[in-house]
Design a protein around this motif. Structure first.
Motif, short mmCIF file in Angstrom:
data_model
loop_
_atom_site.label_atom_id
_atom_site.label_comp_id
_atom_site.label_asym_id
_atom_site.label_seq_id
_atom_site.Cartn_x
_atom_site.Cartn_y
_atom_site.Cartn_z
N GLU A 95 0.83 -1.20 0.00
CA GLU A 95 0.00 0.00 0.00
C GLU A 95 0.87 1.25 0.00
OE1 GLU A 95 -2.83 -0.50 3.25
OE2 GLU A 95 -4.35 -0.79 1.70
N VAL A 96 0.46 2.22 -0.82
CA VAL A 96 1.17 3.48 -0.97
C VAL A 96 0.14 4.62 -0.91
CG1 VAL A 96 2.65 4.86 -2.49
CG2 VAL A 96 2.93 2.38 -2.40
N ALA A 97 0.47 5.70 -0.19
CA ALA A 97 -0.40 6.87 -0.18
C ALA A 97 -0.53 7.41 -1.59
CB ALA A 97 0.16 7.94 0.76
N VAL A 98 -1.73 7.79 -1.98
CA VAL A 98 -1.99 8.18 -3.37
C VAL A 98 -1.08 9.33 -3.81
CG1 VAL A 98 -3.89 9.77 -2.76
CG2 VAL A 98 -3.81 8.71 -5.04
N GLU A 99 -0.74 10.26 -2.90
CA GLU A 99 0.10 11.38 -3.28
C GLU A 99 1.56 10.97 -3.52
OE1 GLU A 99 -0.10 11.51 1.31
OE2 GLU A 99 -1.40 11.01 -0.39
N ASP A 100 1.93 9.76 -3.10
CA ASP A 100 3.29 9.27 -3.31
C ASP A 100 3.43 8.39 -4.55
OD1 ASP A 100 4.27 10.56 -1.06
OD2 ASP A 100 3.83 8.86 0.26
N LEU A 101 2.34 8.12 -5.22
CA LEU A 101 2.40 7.32 -6.44
C LEU A 101 3.03 8.13 -7.57
CD1 LEU A 101 -1.12 5.64 -6.35
CD2 LEU A 101 1.09 4.53 -5.94
N ARG A 102 3.62 7.41 -8.52
CA ARG A 102 4.28 8.04 -9.64
C ARG A 102 3.87 7.35 -10.94
NH1 ARG A 102 4.72 10.95 -6.09
NH2 ARG A 102 6.60 11.82 -5.09
N ILE A 103 3.98 8.06 -12.05
CA ILE A 103 3.72 7.47 -13.36
C ILE A 103 4.63 6.25 -13.54
CG2 ILE A 103 3.91 7.84 -15.85
CD1 ILE A 103 3.15 10.77 -15.32
N GLY A 104 4.04 5.14 -13.97
CA GLY A 104 4.78 3.91 -14.16
C GLY A 104 4.65 2.94 -13.00
N ASP A 105 4.25 3.42 -11.81
CA ASP A 105 4.03 2.50 -10.70
C ASP A 105 2.93 1.51 -11.05
OD1 ASP A 105 5.94 3.78 -9.21
OD2 ASP A 105 4.56 4.74 -7.80
N LEU A 106 3.05 0.29 -10.56
CA LEU A 106 2.07 -0.75 -10.83
C LEU A 106 1.04 -0.80 -9.71
CD1 LEU A 106 4.43 -3.63 -12.03
CD2 LEU A 106 3.12 -2.03 -13.45
N VAL A 107 -0.23 -0.60 -10.07
CA VAL A 107 -1.30 -0.69 -9.09
C VAL A 107 -2.08 -1.98 -9.32
CG1 VAL A 107 -1.53 1.79 -8.73
CG2 VAL A 107 -2.86 0.69 -10.53
N GLU A 108 -2.49 -2.60 -8.23
CA GLU A 108 -3.24 -3.85 -8.32
C GLU A 108 -4.69 -3.55 -8.70
OE1 GLU A 108 -2.25 -6.88 -8.09
OE2 GLU A 108 -0.29 -6.80 -7.09
N THR A 109 -5.25 -4.40 -9.54
CA THR A 109 -6.67 -4.31 -9.89
C THR A 109 -7.40 -5.51 -9.31
OG1 THR A 109 -6.49 -5.55 -11.96
CG2 THR A 109 -6.00 -3.19 -12.05
N VAL A 110 -8.72 -5.42 -9.23
CA VAL A 110 -9.49 -6.55 -8.69
C VAL A 110 -9.47 -7.74 -9.65
CG1 VAL A 110 -10.99 -5.07 -7.30
CG2 VAL A 110 -11.70 -5.72 -9.61
#
Length: 278
Positions: free
Chosen positions: A82-97
């Motif tokens: 888990e990462v705070a939304v403001e710390d995310l960057r372009i290219g980071d991989l987010v999990e989907t359902v």
């Protein structure tokens, strides 16, 4: 590495959503087909809120639909935890359902502060209490904008339509003097996990959705001249209950199930909030 917070994948939430989404898609497809023959086209529109002015960074003022995003501080599940939304960057991989981790194309930002005695309804966050949607869903109080989509019982529904005066209400985290919202764009409309709750990514329909964000120029610089096609929704959407209610008023309840699935979801969530804590 300091921005990562490890957590086990939310497999139970993912399985539950996928299990009900297929059935929900079939139900809503039948209702939508019938509704198109008996309701005017305007009934299919999802109206903006239009509840007053907010003011944004740089002096911009916004009227109408308001924000449709995730509040700063919200934890988003990524491939690394888990990462705070403001710390995310372009290219980071987010999990989907769907169980696939997908790269972020862009993150839109909106910042508001009060220009009057209170926040406009179109901007004031909706607070979803811990476990309001189910055991451990969300696993921490979730703050999102009124028009942001959550996914309940296989359907997409805006947060403002779930407000029940108990476990889901307008509210702010303590100590917030301004509102900072973020919206995640992937290649397609997807469902991600925010504080463990299924939540929507940015939905492109007109190709101009990025223009409401303060950093829209960044998008234009990253993707100059890109042809932006409308995205298919990740799940059937309920923008309120007017469609089915209209059908029932026209006496076609024998054709469709008169039990509105979102009405049932709303009642279930309210019942959870009223249940005594064991």
């Amino acid at each position: 590495m300091g921005r990562l917070k490890s957590r086990q994948p939310h497999s139970a939430t993912r399985r539950h959503f996928l299990g009900v989404a297929a059935a929900a898609a079939g139900r809503v497809a039948g209702v939508a087909a019938l509704a198109s023959t008996v309701l005017p086209s305007s009934a299919h529109a999802e109206p903006g809120n239009g509840n007053g002015w907010g003011q944004g960074i740089g002096g911009g003022r916004f009227k109408g639909g308001g924000a449709s995003c995730i509040l700063k501080g919200t934890q988003v599940l990524t491939a690394q935890g888990e990462v705070a939304v403001e710390d995310l960057r372009i290219g980071d991989l987010v999990e989907t359902v769907r169980g696939e981790a997908l790269p972020i194309r862009w993150i839109g930002r909106q910042t508001f502060w009060k220009s009057g005695p209170s926040w406009p309804k179109s901007v004031m966050p909706v607070r979803v209490l811990r476990s309001a949607l189910g055991d451990g869903t969300p696993h921490r109080d979730l703050y999102i904008s009124p028009r942001h989509a959550l996914f309940v019982d296989g359907f997409s529904v805006t947060a403002r339509d779930l407000v029940n005066g108990l476990s889901i209400n307008p509210g702010l985290p303590p100590g917030r003097e301004r509102l900072e919202y973020f919206h995640i764009l992937l290649d397609n409309h997807e469902i991600i996990l925010t504080e463990g709750a299924p939540s929507g990514t940015m939905l492109i329909q007109t190709g101009h959705e990025h223009e409401v964000f303060v950093n829209f120029a960044e998008y234009e610089r990253l993707y100059p001249g890109e042809s932006r096609k409308a995205m298919a929704r990740a799940a059937p959407h309920y923008g309120g209950w007017a469609h089915l209610a209209g059908l029932l008023r026209l006496g076609v309840s024998s054709v469709v199930d008169g039990r509105d699935p979102m009405q049932k979801a709303y009642a279930r969530i309210a019942a959870r909030a009223q249940a005594p804590v064991s």
